[in-house]
Design a protein around this motif. Structure first.
Motif, mmCIF file in Angstrom:
data_model
loop_
_atom_site.group_PDB
_atom_site.id
_atom_site.type_symbol
_atom_site.label_atom_id
_atom_site.label_comp_id
_atom_site.label_asym_id
_atom_site.label_seq_id
_atom_site.Cartn_x
_atom_site.Cartn_y
_atom_site.Cartn_z
ATOM 1 N N ASN A 122 0.827 -1.189 0.000
ATOM 2 C CA ASN A 122 0.000 0.000 0.000
ATOM 3 C C ASN A 122 0.865 1.243 0.000
ATOM 4 N N HIS A 131 3.784 -8.208 3.024
ATOM 5 C CA HIS A 131 4.049 -7.951 1.608
ATOM 6 C C HIS A 131 5.346 -8.616 1.162
ATOM 7 N N ASP A 314 -11.987 -4.828 -6.098
ATOM 8 C CA ASP A 314 -11.533 -6.173 -6.456
ATOM 9 C C ASP A 314 -12.502 -6.854 -7.422
HETATM 10 N N1 ARG Z 1 -2.888 -4.162 -0.663
HETATM 11 C C1 ARG Z 1 -3.476 -5.292 -0.003
HETATM 12 C C2 ARG Z 1 -2.939 -5.411 1.402
HETATM 13 O O1 ARG Z 1 -1.918 -4.858 1.691
HETATM 14 C C3 ARG Z 1 -3.238 -6.576 -0.712
HETATM 15 C C4 ARG Z 1 -3.883 -6.649 -2.057
HETATM 16 C C5 ARG Z 1 -4.093 -8.039 -2.489
HETATM 17 N N2 ARG Z 1 -4.684 -8.109 -3.786
HETATM 18 C C6 ARG Z 1 -5.966 -7.924 -4.055
HETATM 19 N N3 ARG Z 1 -6.360 -7.954 -5.300
HETATM 20 N N4 ARG Z 1 -6.835 -7.706 -3.099
HETATM 21 O O2 ARG Z 1 -3.527 -6.082 2.234
#
Ligand code: ARG
Length: 566
Positions: A122, A131, A314
């Motif tokens: 993020n 991550h 999503d």
């Molecule tokens: N940005 C999200 C997080 O940090 C993960 C995203 C995963 N991918 C998705 N298509 N939801 O939790």
């Protein structure tokens, strides 16, 4: 032809009325190798042939094609097959040496497209350990699937949309002029942005209006406000710059960085579809989709203030990817804490009428505890991932300096060993298990570690340098000797390991394979004088070369480098 297929073919001669696949399915592997490499039980034939199994076995064995076996004998109701190890072993070695880069490959995928969404940090928050796990597991899964002939599309689905952006902007507007922050933005822009974000989160506990301001700025962004978009752009590229440092260290590269902001521009379709299917319900001013019939909590699609949510994005993302890439599988490498979320996502797609809903695969993973500390990114008690990798590199360098002070490219090797150690530690256990990360345990040259495997490879390479032979095309590979058999036979199991890893999206199968191979090679090395100058030396070097090739190939599937010296 695998060994088992060879046994089935030999039996097929004696059992013309049986299908060869059926025969193969009956073949067993005796627990005790004194009973042969394979065994064929005859009990199941007693009924149709009206004979005792012992009798059947002794009659059958006369008709079995014995060619290519050391011996084929009757043991009670079983027929036991002993492979001609020298021949079988030579074949395996030849397969490896003829084309090391492609050895172990399978065609499960027929070049079908697979999208893999991994890493996906993020913006405006530091990249968390979750991550990092997602990056390492995702990259390994991608490489393993490529090895079984899928075509991979790597997507870094950046969290570049949502309320955290509003908060960043609010913080920047409030404190961005302070001299210290001005200076920070010049010297270390990313850290400074992170500090701003942490500061507004902390201070918002006493000043709820900060949270309010964040929401307002996010609304501006959603409505295309120019100043908001300019800030967005700046924060995103500054953050991406930093993420790229970690990606470079890990040698990970994406095909797409389309994140949540990209999908946020594509919301109309899923929302319209939900309306058309009568799936949208009003609930206290918000719009939701009920998943009661699956015993799951409802999805919040549009909040009462009109903004859309993570799951709405999503849904749009899934539709876009299906249309854009025509995927056979769509993988998401995300922690187990989002298990319910991905069940919701899949079942919502099912209710929307998409028959490909179950092509969505949530490849989940457990928590990582760093030195006993749980990782938190919101309050600033953050361990930077670059620091973790750099500490590991430093430790690797220290150990290499002790072991091999004259090593020429010590810096490069330390990097490969340090980074490889972290990756290996992450991947060696089943991904859904939690990982305890303690640097001293991770960067060890002994035990179940990456450096241990890399060291076995470097040892093989060092033997090969001394041996001086690199072309084995004229070497009699049957000469490797009985003591090499177990090692060679294990080399022959490489593609089985790859297959299991691919079917379960489980890199730990490959990691465990490398550990076992390294161990078997070290045993071989301890008991055999590989370099002894006798007529079998070239064959022993061929074994060593094959081990080196397979170790390098397997490490590469895990995204770990295999230095020739360390
Ligand atoms: N940005 C999200 C997080 O940090 C993960 C995203 C995963 N991918 C998705 N298509 N939801 O939790």
């Amino acid at each position: 032809m695998s060994d088992k297929q060879q046994v089935a073919a030999a039996l097929a001669q004696a059992l013309p009325e049986m299908d060869i696949k059926e025969i193969e399915a009956k073949i067993e592997r005796p627990k005790d190798s004194n009973n042969g490499d394979y065994a064929f039980p005859t009990f199941f034939l007693a009924k149709t042939l009206h004979k005792a199994p012992q009798m059947i076995a002794s009659e059958l064995v006369e008709k079995v094609d014995q060619d290519g076996f050391e011996k084929v004998i009757v043991a009670g109701p079983y027929i036991n097959f002993f492979l001609d190890k020298a021949q079988v072993g030579a074949k395996i070695l030849q397969n490896i040496l003829a084309d090391p880069a492609h050895y172990g490959e399978l065609d499960l995928g027929h070049q079908a497209n697979v999208t893999i969404d991994y890493s996906s940090p993020n913006i405006a928050k530091p990249m968390g350990v979750g991550h990092l796990r997602s990056t390492m597991i995702g990259e390994a899964v991608a490489r393993i699937l490529e090895k079984v002939n899928y075509n991979l599309i790597r997507i870094d689905y950046l969290g570049d949309w949502g309320t955290q952006f509003g908060k960043m902007m609010a913080a920047y507007k409030m404190w961005g002029d302070e001299p210290e922050i001005q200076k920070g933005l010049e010297e270390d822009p990313i850290d400074t942005l992170v500090k701003l974000y942490v500061r507004i989160n902390t201070e918002a506990e006493e000043h709820p209006e900060y949270t309010e301001a964040g929401r307002d700025w996010f609304a501006k962004l959603e409505h295309g406000d120019e100043e908001a978009w300019e800030m967005w752009n700046r924060f995103r590229s500054l953050s991406l710059e930093r993420f790229n440092r970690v990606y470079d260290m890990l040698d990970v590269h994406f095909d797409s960085y389309n994140g949540e902001a990209f999908s946020a521009q594509k919301m109309e379709e899923p929302i319209q579809l939900l309306k058309d299917k009568n799936l949208l319900e009003q609930s206290r001013g918000a719009q939701i989709v009920s998943l009661d019939h699956y015993n799951l909590p409802p999805l919040l699609i549009i909040k009462s203030n009109g903004t859309t949510t993570y799951i709405t994005r999503d849904l749009a993302t899934a539709l876009y990817r299906k249309r854009m890439y025509g995927f056979a599988k769509s993988i998401y490498v995300v922690g187990t804490d989002q298990d319910t979320y991905f069940r919701q996502l899949k079942l919502a797609l099912k209710d929307m009428g998409f028959n490909w809903w179950d092509q969505i695969e949530h490849v989940s993973f457990g928590l990582m505890n760093l030195n006993g500390k749980k990782m938190s990114t919101r309050k600033g008690n953050v361990v930077s991932l670059e620091d973790v990798l750099n500490d590991s590199i430093d430790l690797a360098r220290k150990q290499i300096e002790e072991k091999n002070p004259d090593l020429e490219n010590a810096d490069e090797v330390a990097k490969q060993v340090g980074v490889g150690a972290v990756i290996f530690h992450d991947l060696k256990n089943y991904r859904r298990n939690a990982v305890n990360f303690k640097l001293e345990d991770v960067v060890k040259f002994e035990g179940e570690t990456g450096p241990y495997v890399q060291y076995a490879h470097a040892r093989a390479e060092s033997i090969l340098r001394k041996g001086g032979i690199r072309d084995f095309s004229n070497v009699d590979l049957t000469k490797a000797g009985a003591e090499a058999w177990e090692l060679i036979s294990f080399l022959g199991q490489y593609s089985e390991a790859i297959k299991r890893a691919a079917l379960n999206y489980d890199p730990s199968v490959v990691a465990k394979y490398t550990l076992e191979l390294a161990k078997k090679f070290n045993q071989y090395y301890a008991h055999t004088r590989i370099l002894e100058e006798d007529e079998a030396q070239p064959a022993r070097l061929a074994v060593t070369q094959a081990v080196s090739n397979v170790l390098k190939s397997a490490l590469d599937l895990l995204d770990i480098k295999a230095p020739d010296e360390m």
